[in-house]
Motif scaffolding. Structure first.
Motif, mmCIF file in Angstrom:
data_model
loop_
_atom_site.group_PDB
_atom_site.id
_atom_site.type_symbol
_atom_site.label_atom_id
_atom_site.label_comp_id
_atom_site.label_asym_id
_atom_site.label_seq_id
_atom_site.Cartn_x
_atom_site.Cartn_y
_atom_site.Cartn_z
ATOM 1 N N VAL A 1 -37.329 -108.594 31.178
ATOM 2 C CA VAL A 1 -38.153 -109.050 32.391
ATOM 3 C C VAL A 1 -39.501 -108.806 32.253
ATOM 4 O O VAL A 1 -39.795 -107.623 31.720
ATOM 5 N N ASP A 2 -40.446 -109.753 32.649
ATOM 6 C CA ASP A 2 -41.815 -109.579 32.499
ATOM 7 C C ASP A 2 -42.271 -108.893 33.938
ATOM 8 O O ASP A 2 -41.983 -109.567 34.688
ATOM 9 N N PRO A 3 -42.423 -107.568 33.853
ATOM 10 C CA PRO A 3 -42.943 -107.115 35.025
ATOM 11 C C PRO A 3 -44.330 -107.610 35.632
ATOM 12 O O PRO A 3 -44.397 -107.334 37.006
ATOM 13 N N THR A 4 -45.087 -108.258 34.985
ATOM 14 C CA THR A 4 -46.362 -108.792 35.757
ATOM 15 C C THR A 4 -45.900 -110.166 36.658
ATOM 16 O O THR A 4 -46.723 -110.177 37.638
ATOM 17 N N ALA A 5 -44.658 -110.520 36.308
ATOM 18 C CA ALA A 5 -44.107 -111.600 37.479
ATOM 19 C C ALA A 5 -43.325 -110.932 38.414
ATOM 20 O O ALA A 5 -43.209 -111.178 39.547
ATOM 21 N N ALA A 6 -42.296 -110.284 38.061
ATOM 22 C CA ALA A 6 -41.466 -109.414 38.806
ATOM 23 C C ALA A 6 -41.973 -108.620 39.865
ATOM 24 O O ALA A 6 -41.585 -107.300 39.681
ATOM 25 N N ARG A 7 -42.572 -108.823 40.803
ATOM 26 C CA ARG A 7 -43.476 -107.775 41.460
ATOM 27 C C ARG A 7 -42.423 -107.004 42.426
ATOM 28 O O ARG A 7 -42.640 -106.018 42.761
#
Length: 285
Positions: free
Chosen positions: A169-175
């Motif tokens: 998962v891209d953590p910059t999107a999955a806030r």
């Protein structure tokens, strides 16, 4: 729910989508508990099984092996448990370039999915036109800070499908993973296991499954809980090249009851391989 066991197979998605003919266009399949979200079977996995049934019946009737399920439109009527299911098919058109097949997925006497599958030859040549895409900016391979969905990850207890492939998962999107609010957008990297990736037919079905792989984008707006998919349409534009696939899920309108969620999937070469849109219900939790 059937007990979730440690994965032992080296080709789990192939096993999910390998169907046993029952005669008269019907097939049986077994859905392992890893292909679930929470206690219920993942919607994208059911769509892949329906696509496999349509492809199998067309090939059994002499259709070209190059034909793949380029469009699958599914209505979800009930949420089955992992275990044995039965798929029935009706060929509506069998042509040289396009075939149309209706598929129903049953568990016992309960209809779970009704799907219409279009088979054709996916694109091979370079696109005649392609707009710039937001997903182009995501690195082709997982970033160093990507969040791997393995045991201990906040999503691992729900997203069991991560046991059958590699999801990051891209953590910059999955806030929502850090308790923050964000835009209704998720970004991920996904890759099937090596033996699944090496089989062209399996890789195509895996790509179709990715059209429903993201956690509901409503989570980024603080709305958690089950967001049932009512209808999902997925396009397989071309067969994926081996390697990591990039996935973006997004929504433009989160209504009072309904929201749409779009998935876009790029393969390792940057080509668009899957586009999907689903109509889902806002979580009640």
């Amino acid at each position: 729910m059937t007990e979730l066991k440690t994965l032992r197979s080296t080709r789990p998605f192939t096993e999910l989508t390998t169907l046993t003919p029952l005669g008269d266009g019907a097939f049986s399949a077994h859905i392992d508990p890893i292909w679930t979200i929470g206690p219920k079977v993942h919607g994208g996995c059911m769509m892949a099984a329906c696509a496999a049934a349509a492809r199998d019946v067309v090939r059994a009737e002499g259709g070209a092996r190059e034909l793949q399920p380029v469009a699958v439109s599914a209505n979800y009527l009930s949420a089955p448990d992992p275990g044995d299911v039965r798929l029935t098919t009706t060929i509506r058109k069998q042509g040289r370039q396009v075939c149309l097949v209706d598929v129903e997925l049953w568990q016992d006497d309960r209809l779970a999915v009704s799907a219409a599958v279009t088979l054709g030859r996916p694109d091979v040549a370079e696109p005649r036109h392609r707009e710039p895409l937001a997903l182009d900016a995501l690195p082709a391979e997982p970033a160093a800070d990507s969040s791997v969905i393995t045991d201990g990850h906040p999503m691992a207890e729900i997203v069991h499908v991560a046991k059958g492939c590699d999801l990051r998962v891209d953590p910059t999107a999955a806030r929502f993973l850090t308790g923050e609010l964000g835009d209704p957008v998720n970004r991920m990297w996904a890759r099937p296991m090596a033996e699944d990736e090496a089989d062209t037919d399996t890789a195509a079905l895996f790509a179709i499954m990715l059209g429903d792989i993201s956690a509901p984008v409503t989570m980024n707006r603080g709305m958690f809980g089950w967001a049932p998919t009512v209808q999902l349409t997925t396009y397989l534009r071309r067969l994926p090249e081996p390697g990591w696939m990039r996935v973006m899920a997004s929504a433009q309108v989160l209504g009072d009851t309904w929201f749409e969620e779009d998935h876009l999937v790029l393969d390792s070469s940057g080509q668009v391989i899957v586009q999907s849109r689903q109509l889902a219900m806002i979580p009640k939790g």
